[in-house]
Design a protein around this motif. Structure first.
Motif, short mmCIF file in Angstrom:
data_model
loop_
_atom_site.label_atom_id
_atom_site.label_comp_id
_atom_site.label_asym_id
_atom_site.label_seq_id
_atom_site.Cartn_x
_atom_site.Cartn_y
_atom_site.Cartn_z
N VAL A 45 5.22 1.04 -2.76
CA VAL A 45 4.84 -0.33 -3.12
C VAL A 45 5.21 -1.29 -2.00
O VAL A 45 4.42 -2.14 -1.59
CB VAL A 45 5.52 -0.75 -4.44
N HIS A 46 6.43 -1.15 -1.48
CA HIS A 46 6.87 -2.01 -0.39
C HIS A 46 5.98 -1.84 0.84
O HIS A 46 5.60 -2.81 1.49
CB HIS A 46 8.33 -1.69 -0.03
N SER A 47 5.62 -0.59 1.15
CA SER A 47 4.79 -0.31 2.32
C SER A 47 3.41 -0.92 2.17
O SER A 47 2.83 -1.43 3.14
CB SER A 47 4.67 1.20 2.55
N MET A 48 2.88 -0.91 0.95
CA MET A 48 1.56 -1.50 0.72
C MET A 48 1.63 -3.02 0.81
O MET A 48 0.73 -3.66 1.37
CB MET A 48 1.01 -1.05 -0.63
N GLU A 49 2.69 -3.59 0.28
CA GLU A 49 2.85 -5.04 0.34
C GLU A 49 3.00 -5.52 1.78
O GLU A 49 2.55 -6.62 2.13
CB GLU A 49 4.07 -5.47 -0.48
N GLU A 50 3.61 -4.70 2.62
CA GLU A 50 3.82 -5.07 4.02
C GLU A 50 2.60 -4.74 4.89
O GLU A 50 2.59 -5.05 6.08
CB GLU A 50 5.05 -4.33 4.58
N GLY A 51 1.60 -4.11 4.29
CA GLY A 51 0.40 -3.77 5.04
C GLY A 51 0.53 -2.54 5.90
O GLY A 51 -0.34 -2.27 6.75
N LEU A 52 1.60 -1.77 5.70
CA LEU A 52 1.81 -0.56 6.50
C LEU A 52 0.83 0.54 6.08
O LEU A 52 0.36 1.32 6.91
CB LEU A 52 3.25 -0.08 6.35
N ILE A 53 0.53 0.59 4.79
CA ILE A 53 -0.43 1.57 4.28
C ILE A 53 -1.46 0.84 3.43
O ILE A 53 -1.21 -0.23 2.89
CB ILE A 53 0.25 2.68 3.45
N SER A 54 -2.64 1.45 3.32
CA SER A 54 -3.72 0.83 2.56
C SER A 54 -3.93 1.48 1.20
O SER A 54 -4.53 0.89 0.30
CB SER A 54 -5.03 0.89 3.36
N ASP A 55 -3.45 2.70 1.03
CA ASP A 55 -3.62 3.40 -0.25
C ASP A 55 -2.64 4.55 -0.28
O ASP A 55 -2.12 4.98 0.75
CB ASP A 55 -5.06 3.90 -0.39
N GLY A 56 -2.41 5.09 -1.47
CA GLY A 56 -1.49 6.21 -1.60
C GLY A 56 -1.59 6.84 -2.95
O GLY A 56 -2.12 6.26 -3.91
N VAL A 57 -1.09 8.06 -3.06
CA VAL A 57 -1.08 8.77 -4.32
C VAL A 57 0.18 9.62 -4.38
O VAL A 57 0.65 10.13 -3.36
CB VAL A 57 -2.34 9.67 -4.46
#
Length: 209
Positions: A45-57
């Motif tokens: 969640v933190h990585s997505m909020e920071e824009g480091l990743i665009s999607d994940g599972v």
């Protein structure tokens, strides 16, 4: 990912519908599954909020985890099914691990498909260059450029798979002549008849009895 989806049976895109430029497969172990999962999900969640990743599972069970691992472990098979492939197992500083892939793509253009994957944590790059059939003209574009580039950036031409038979003569891209000569001296001292793992690692000129 494109190769895996097109050449491996039963493989599904874990993050449909689009294909992304990079995928990172993370596996964790711990003693408290509930706590471990919370920490992993918080990290995502933190990585997505920071824009480091665009999607994940996150795999929910061992079967889902295995299906994701099958994609990663099936890449060599997919490459073989796609045609001829030139393989290189390199160790490169992490901050430069993908630079060689991009340079090879620029260098080869439409002649071949350049695929790079490996172990991000230790800078181990599996550089695979795929084309319809083996071609000396393509190989001449690859070697010695790959070895020279790796040496220039303080990498190693052999990472987890070793030099073996085919690349023993390339050891000087990673080791100085003095270091190689010292290796040969130790080898001769411990194995004077050269019966232990013969013809590997050291150049033939230094490994003959």
């Amino acid at each position: 990912m494109d190769l895996a989806l097109n050449h491996l049976e039963g493989v599904r895109n874990p993050l449909p519908p689009a294909l992304h430029k990079f995928y990172v497969l993370i596996e964790t172990t711990g003693s408290d599954e509930h706590s471990d999962r919370e920490k992993l999900e918080a990290f995502l969640v933190h990585s997505m909020e920071e824009g480091l990743i665009s999607d994940g599972v996150v795999a929910q069970d061992i079967q889902q985890a295995s299906s994701v691992w099958n994609i990663r472990e099936g890449i060599p098979e997919a490459l073989m099914k796609a045609g001829a492939v030139y393989k290189y197992d390199l160790s490169i500083p992490v901050e430069k691990i993908y630079d060689l892939v991009e340079e090879m793509r620029n260098k080869l253009g439409h002649l071949a498909r350049v695929v790079g994957y490996g172990h991000l944590g230790d800078g181990n790059l599996h550089l695979n260059i795929s084309c319809p059939q083996y071609d000396d003209a393509v190989l001449a574009q690859i070697e010695p450029f790959v070895y020279e580039w790796t040496s220039k950036h303080h990498g190693s031409i052999s990472a987890e798979h070793g030099l073996g038979l085919m690349k023993a003569d390339k050891i000087f891209y990673s080791k100085s002549p003095a270091a190689v000569q010292l290796m040969a001296s130790v080898k001769n001292l411990l194995d004077p008849n050269h019966v232990l793992n013969p013809y590997k690692v050291l150049p033939q000129s230094l490994s003959s009895p």
